[in-house]
Design a protein around this motif. Structure first.
Motif, short mmCIF file in Angstrom:
data_model
loop_
_atom_site.label_atom_id
_atom_site.label_comp_id
_atom_site.label_asym_id
_atom_site.label_seq_id
_atom_site.Cartn_x
_atom_site.Cartn_y
_atom_site.Cartn_z
N HIS A 86 -17.46 -22.06 81.61
CA HIS A 86 -16.35 -22.89 81.16
C HIS A 86 -16.29 -24.12 82.08
N PRO A 87 -15.89 -25.29 81.57
CA PRO A 87 -15.85 -26.51 82.39
C PRO A 87 -15.08 -26.35 83.70
N VAL A 88 -13.99 -25.59 83.70
CA VAL A 88 -13.22 -25.40 84.93
C VAL A 88 -14.03 -24.63 85.97
N ASP A 89 -14.75 -23.59 85.55
CA ASP A 89 -15.59 -22.84 86.49
C ASP A 89 -16.75 -23.69 86.98
N GLN A 90 -17.30 -24.53 86.10
CA GLN A 90 -18.34 -25.46 86.53
C GLN A 90 -17.80 -26.39 87.61
N ALA A 91 -16.59 -26.90 87.40
CA ALA A 91 -15.99 -27.83 88.35
C ALA A 91 -15.79 -27.17 89.72
N CYS A 92 -15.30 -25.92 89.72
CA CYS A 92 -15.09 -25.20 90.99
C CYS A 92 -16.41 -24.98 91.72
N ASN A 93 -17.45 -24.60 90.98
CA ASN A 93 -18.76 -24.40 91.61
C ASN A 93 -19.29 -25.72 92.18
N LYS A 94 -19.07 -26.81 91.44
CA LYS A 94 -19.59 -28.11 91.87
C LYS A 94 -18.91 -28.60 93.14
N ILE A 95 -17.60 -28.38 93.26
CA ILE A 95 -16.91 -28.89 94.45
C ILE A 95 -17.34 -28.12 95.69
N ILE A 96 -17.60 -26.81 95.56
CA ILE A 96 -18.08 -26.03 96.69
C ILE A 96 -19.52 -26.42 97.03
N ALA A 97 -20.35 -26.63 95.99
CA ALA A 97 -21.73 -27.05 96.23
C ALA A 97 -21.78 -28.41 96.92
N ALA A 98 -20.85 -29.30 96.57
CA ALA A 98 -20.84 -30.64 97.16
C ALA A 98 -20.59 -30.61 98.65
N VAL A 142 -8.87 -28.51 78.55
CA VAL A 142 -8.28 -29.02 79.79
C VAL A 142 -7.27 -30.10 79.46
N ALA A 143 -6.18 -30.15 80.21
CA ALA A 143 -5.20 -31.22 80.04
C ALA A 143 -4.80 -31.76 81.39
N THR A 144 -4.59 -33.07 81.48
CA THR A 144 -4.12 -33.71 82.70
C THR A 144 -2.85 -34.47 82.38
N ASP A 145 -1.79 -34.20 83.14
CA ASP A 145 -0.49 -34.85 82.91
C ASP A 145 -0.02 -34.66 81.47
N GLY A 146 -0.33 -33.52 80.90
CA GLY A 146 0.13 -33.21 79.56
C GLY A 146 -0.74 -33.75 78.46
N ALA A 147 -1.81 -34.48 78.79
CA ALA A 147 -2.66 -35.07 77.74
C ALA A 147 -3.92 -34.24 77.60
N ASP A 148 -4.26 -33.88 76.36
CA ASP A 148 -5.45 -33.10 76.12
C ASP A 148 -6.70 -33.96 76.24
N LEU A 149 -7.75 -33.37 76.82
CA LEU A 149 -9.02 -34.08 76.96
C LEU A 149 -10.08 -33.31 76.22
N GLY A 150 -10.96 -33.98 75.50
CA GLY A 150 -12.05 -33.31 74.79
C GLY A 150 -13.33 -33.40 75.58
N PHE A 151 -14.29 -32.53 75.28
CA PHE A 151 -15.58 -32.52 75.98
C PHE A 151 -16.67 -32.90 74.99
N ARG A 185 -13.49 -36.19 83.37
CA ARG A 185 -13.57 -35.40 82.14
C ARG A 185 -12.91 -34.03 82.20
N ILE A 186 -12.65 -33.52 83.42
CA ILE A 186 -12.14 -32.14 83.49
C ILE A 186 -10.78 -32.12 84.18
N LEU A 187 -10.75 -32.27 85.49
CA LEU A 187 -9.50 -32.24 86.26
C LEU A 187 -9.65 -33.09 87.51
N PRO A 188 -8.55 -33.59 88.07
CA PRO A 188 -8.61 -34.27 89.37
C PRO A 188 -9.06 -33.30 90.47
N LEU A 189 -9.52 -33.85 91.59
CA LEU A 189 -10.06 -33.00 92.65
C LEU A 189 -9.02 -32.09 93.29
N GLY A 190 -7.76 -32.50 93.34
CA GLY A 190 -6.72 -31.66 93.93
C GLY A 190 -6.62 -30.31 93.24
#
Length: 227
Positions: free
Chosen positions: A63-75, A218-227, A93-98
């Motif tokens: 899932h994009p969220v799990d990809q993002a978590c793996n990427k931030i640790i790999a970075a 995924v949504a940021t500030d209430g707005a839906d984002l597509g992939f 495209r997914i979520l802010p870094l925080g």
């Protein structure tokens, strides 16, 4: 599985040369006489926020969220320019870094969100030749990328500092189960909750889950984002 994939590639007429081989990570250069590409294979824990998703090309993907978590640790664990470029895509495209760091801390015990962001800020020292080695489609300026990373880390640190104390590490989700990045200075914390990881992943439970989840991942500030 990596050896099985390697044999399959050779049987398909492609060349394959291993550059790194250990118990958890392998890297190979795969190609033909005219072109080649780098292929990385790594082992991943089955502790995830969401189940894997079907993919027409690869069979299954995270899932994009799990990809993002793996990427931030790999970075923060590797000294590779590609990792920082991936983080820029994640924030767009997914979520802010925080929120990604807050979630990654739950998946990677022993790391705090603040520690993750501090380690990332130290990576903002890329040189132009490092970026040019990536053979990108468009030009990326090293100074611009370093400044972006510093500013993004500052924003992430400020967001982490705004989180009310009742929230444990994990993935922030709306009451409908959509991953999000709440701005706590402007919203009621009761409208959000933490979705924890699980072996093989799990969808957040919600009465509206069947109707809400197909709308967006995924949504940021209430707005839906597509992939």
């Amino acid at each position: 599985m990596a050896d099985w994939d390697g044999n399959s590639l050779r049987q398909a007429g492609l060349s394959l040369k291993w550059h790194r081989r250990n118990d958890t990570f392998r890297r190979a250069l795969v190609g033909t006489d005219r072109d080649s590409t780098r292929v990385d294979r790594s082992s991943d824990s089955d502790y995830r926020f969401f189940p894997t998703e079907k993919d027409e090309t690869f069979g299954y993907r995270l899932h994009p969220v799990d990809q993002a978590c793996n990427k931030i640790i790999a970075a923060i664990d590797r000294n590779e320019t590609r990792g920082i470029l991936d983080l820029k895509t994640i924030t767009e495209r997914i979520l802010p870094l925080g929120p990604v760091a807050w979630a990654a801390a739950e998946k990677s015990p022993g790391r705090s969100p603040d520690m993750i962001i501090q380690e990332l800020r130290r990576k903002a020292a890329l040189r132009q030749e490092q970026i040019d080695e990536e053979s990108l489609i468009r030009k990326v300026d090293a100074g611009d990328l370093n400044n972006w990373l510093r500013e993004t880390c500052d924003s992430a640190q400020a967001w982490i500092g705004s989180i009310p104390p009742q929230f444990e590490f994990g993935l922030f989700a709306s009451l409908q189960g959509t991953p999000c990045a709440p701005e706590f200075g402007n919203v009621d914390p009761g409208h959000y909750r933490i979705h924890a990881g699980a072996r093989t992943g799990a969808w957040p439970t919600s009465p509206e889950i069947s109707s809400e989840m197909p709308k967006a991942s995924v949504a940021t500030d209430g707005a839906d984002l597509g992939f």
